[in-house]
Design a protein around this motif. Structure first.
Motif, short mmCIF file in Angstrom:
data_model
loop_
_atom_site.label_atom_id
_atom_site.label_comp_id
_atom_site.label_asym_id
_atom_site.label_seq_id
_atom_site.Cartn_x
_atom_site.Cartn_y
_atom_site.Cartn_z
N PHE A 84 -0.86 3.83 4.84
CA PHE A 84 -1.69 2.66 4.53
C PHE A 84 -1.61 1.69 5.70
CE2 PHE A 84 -2.60 -1.46 2.60
CZ PHE A 84 -3.68 -1.18 1.78
N LEU A 85 -2.77 1.37 6.27
CA LEU A 85 -2.81 0.43 7.39
C LEU A 85 -2.91 -0.98 6.84
CD1 LEU A 85 -3.09 -0.10 10.46
CD2 LEU A 85 -5.54 0.07 10.14
N HIS B 263 2.28 0.85 6.07
CA HIS B 263 2.98 0.75 4.78
C HIS B 263 2.89 2.10 4.08
CE1 HIS B 263 3.52 -2.00 0.98
NE2 HIS B 263 4.48 -1.13 1.12
N SER B 264 4.00 2.55 3.54
CA SER B 264 3.96 3.72 2.68
C SER B 264 3.99 3.24 1.24
CB SER B 264 5.17 4.62 2.95
OG SER B 264 5.29 5.55 1.90
N LEU B 265 2.88 3.40 0.53
CA LEU B 265 2.82 2.89 -0.84
C LEU B 265 3.71 3.71 -1.77
CD1 LEU B 265 -0.95 2.00 -1.27
CD2 LEU B 265 0.91 0.53 -0.59
N ARG C 20 7.81 -0.31 4.85
CA ARG C 20 6.92 -0.90 5.86
C ARG C 20 7.47 -0.66 7.26
NH1 ARG C 20 3.19 -4.84 3.72
NH2 ARG C 20 3.73 -5.43 1.61
N SER D 255 -8.15 0.48 3.36
CA SER D 255 -7.10 -0.54 3.19
C SER D 255 -7.46 -1.59 2.14
CB SER D 255 -6.77 -1.21 4.52
OG SER D 255 -6.07 -0.32 5.34
N MET E 17 5.68 -4.60 -5.92
CA MET E 17 6.23 -3.78 -4.84
C MET E 17 7.22 -4.56 -3.99
SD MET E 17 5.20 -0.55 -4.29
CE MET E 17 4.12 0.18 -3.10
#
Lengths: 169, 409
Positions: free
Chosen positions: A58-59, A82-84, A89, B233, B251
């Motif tokens: 994820f950018l 970012h890795s969801l 991050r 995104s 998160m």
């Protein structure tokens, strides 16, 4: 939610994979920040996305910073990824010389990079090679300079009462 | 007319008139100033009758150089700039920025401040979503709901006014907390709001949610899949409507959000109806969060102990040397700032609102970049409306909650 990945473990993986191309790293406020060579930035971003154990896909953000005093590496292009799934991050940086700020576009990896790169070009003049439509986005097309570079002062240059020195700079 | 495809970069010699009704293509300017665009956006549409064949966007009409401005201003003077990003929920932007600075200077924030902030931020979220959803109603031809909920939004603004004296561009709070504790009047007004709002909100909901006409208009309008939304995104309600449960509050909790019990609603289709429903449910969840914050409000101070950043009380400035020095240093922007690099993000009305701050120890940031969710997800708009009708394009834009102030910075 806690991150499922450790900064040092990811750094080790990156070092193992890219070796020479990982120039340095730090962890300000617990965010892994890795400096990569400008030639390898595209490859690193691509690998982080495709590596299943990391899934950093994820950018979050893309931008630039101008350091006029850094000879030969004045412009830093900064990627926040970012890795969801792992809630991890990472920040990548690549430094470019001001005479020829050229770096490979990551629009083929993240379609969202399109406007972010256009914005970075617009304000810093970074040439993203391979970008499908690299033109100004927020400023007018006729503008012939890159306004976020440090040599352009915000205030009217003829005003002496607003000299930066008087304000601690 | 030849034009360049935004994403493939290939030049096309014009639109091929496939499946056209009479083979005639018209160019239509949707915006930049038109009531249906709810902001200054230009879309040059190629249309065949009602059907959109392609769209080219122009943005930047209200660019105000916030990032450049921020490089000249002391930290406390940057808060008013953030007001003008997503002005439908400026308290979230204000507090996002304050928390970024607090992270940089390592301030310890009292729990009470966190809870007070949560109340204000969730009120802002309700106001933000109310505007968006009622405007979706207006664009489908249902003006009534809009007039109902705007009365409630007014009450939220009165609450902001009670705390900080202003309504839309709030500049609410300070680095380190609030300028004063919530007044009794605020609690009275908030109780009143929590009592009356659900009734009005449910009435608004019943006007639209299961309304056959509304459903016919919105289901399937401007859809995006979860995969595409992630590629673009997307964040915030628009991403959740596509089925991805990413919420910064969960998160990467900030301001003690980990203490609160709430659910993150998700949709399945990523269309206008799902975006509407996700926002509706988020409003309900926000109410629950506010109630929890009120019930569990900790004792303590409404401000942190950061004299370098938090203005001393005015009477002390005149009578106390130390306070006078701090006052002078803050006003003149002479406070010592640590060198550092920090990224902090909050769940704004539209998604992940990020602040990337680089400090070189100077009076103002060396570099401050705003991650503006609108700017990033608005790119997907042409893809979402291609092949649909013009009326759906209008709906799609309003349901994405594209805010010109945030988009153009």
């Amino acid at each position: 939610m806690k991150s499922k990945l450790e900064n040092n473990a990811v750094l080790e993986l990156l070092n193992g994979k890219f070796g020479e191309n990982i120039k340095s790293s730090e962890q300000p406020f617990d965010l892994l920040t890795v400096e990569v060579t400008s030639e390898s930035a595209h490859e690193v971003v691509s690998w982080l996305k495709s590596e299943p154990s990391l899934a950093i896909s994820f950018l979050t953000n893309l931008g630039a910073v101008h350091y006029p005093d850094n000879q030969g590496r004045e412009i830093a292009v900064v990627y926040h990824l970012h890795s969801l799934t792992n809630n991890f991050r990472i920040r990548l940086k690549a430094y470019l010389p001001i005479e020829n700020p050229e770096i490979k576009s990551i629009t083929d990896i993240y379609i969202a990079a399109n406007w972010m790169e256009r914005e970075t070009y617009d304000f810093y003049g970074v040439q993203f090679t391979g970008h499908p439509n690299l033109k100004r986005i927020l400023n007018e097309d006729a503008m012939d300079y890159f306004p976020m570079r440090k040599e352009y002062h915000m205030e009217d240059a003829t005003r002496e009462d607003k000299d930066d020195r008087f304000f601690g700079r | 007319m030849s034009q360049i495809d935004q994403h493939t970069g290939k030049e096309s010699s014009g639109i091929v008139a496939r499946d056209t009704i009479d083979g005639e293509i018209a160019t239509l300017n949707l915006g930049p100033t038109h009531p249906a665009t709810h902001g200054i956006f230009q879309n040059v549409l190629q249309v065949d009758g009602e059907k959109i064949l392609s769209s080219e966007q122009t943005v930047g009409y209200i660019h105000r150089a916030f990032e450049k401005l921020a490089e000249r201003r002391p930290y406390n003077q940057i808060t008013p700039i953030t007001d003008r990003l997503n002005y439908c929920s400026s308290p979230i932007n204000n507090m996002g920025w304050e928390m970024t600075v607090e992270k940089l200077i390592g301030a310890e924030i009292p729990k009470r401040v966190d809870y007070m902030r949560v109340i204000i931020m969730e009120l802002a979220r309700i106001a933000d979503h109310l505007v968006c959803n009622s405007v979706v109603g207006v664009d489908t031809g249902a003006l009534t709901g809009f007039t109902y909920v705007f009365q409630e939004r007014e009450k939220i603004y009165e609450l902001f006014e009670e705390v900080c004296g202003s309504r839309l561009t709030t500049n609410i709070g300070r680095i380190g907390g609030f300028e004063r504790d919530f007044s009794d009047e605020f609690y009275k007004k908030l109780d009143n709001f929590l009592k009356t709002f659900p009734k009005v909100f449910n009435e608004f909901d019943s006007l639209l949610s299961r309304n056959r006409i509304f459903m016919d208009r919105t289901i399937g309008a401007g859809p995006i899949s979860a995969e595409r939304a992630l590629e673009y995104s997307f964040t915030g309600p628009n991403l959740r409507a596509a089925g991805v449960d990413y919420d910064v509050r969960v998160m990467n909790p900030y301001s003690s959000y980990e203490d609160f019990d709430f659910i993150v609603p998700v949709g399945t289709q990523g269309d206008t109806y799902d975006r509407f429903q996700v926002r509706q449910e988020e409003i309900r969840q926000s109410l629950l969060i506010i109630e929890q914050a009120l019930k569990n409000m900790p004792e303590g101070s409404y401000k942190a102990d950061v004299p370098d950043f938090y203005l001393p009380p005015k009477e002390d400035v005149y009578n106390n040397m130390e306070a006078l020095i701090y006052h002078f240093k803050i006003v003149m922007g002479e406070t010592p700032i640590p060198v550092g690099e920090v990224y902090h993000s909050v769940e704004g009305g539209n998604g992940e609102l990020g602040f990337y701050l680089i400090s070189d120890g100077g009076r103002s940031p060396y570099r401050l970049q705003f991650r503006r969710p609108c700017f990033i997800y608005y790119q997907a708009y042409p893809e979402m409306i291609t092949g649909s009708n013009i009326s759906d394009a209008v709906l799609t834009m309003s349901s994405m909650n594209v805010i010109a102030g945030e988009l153009d910075a």
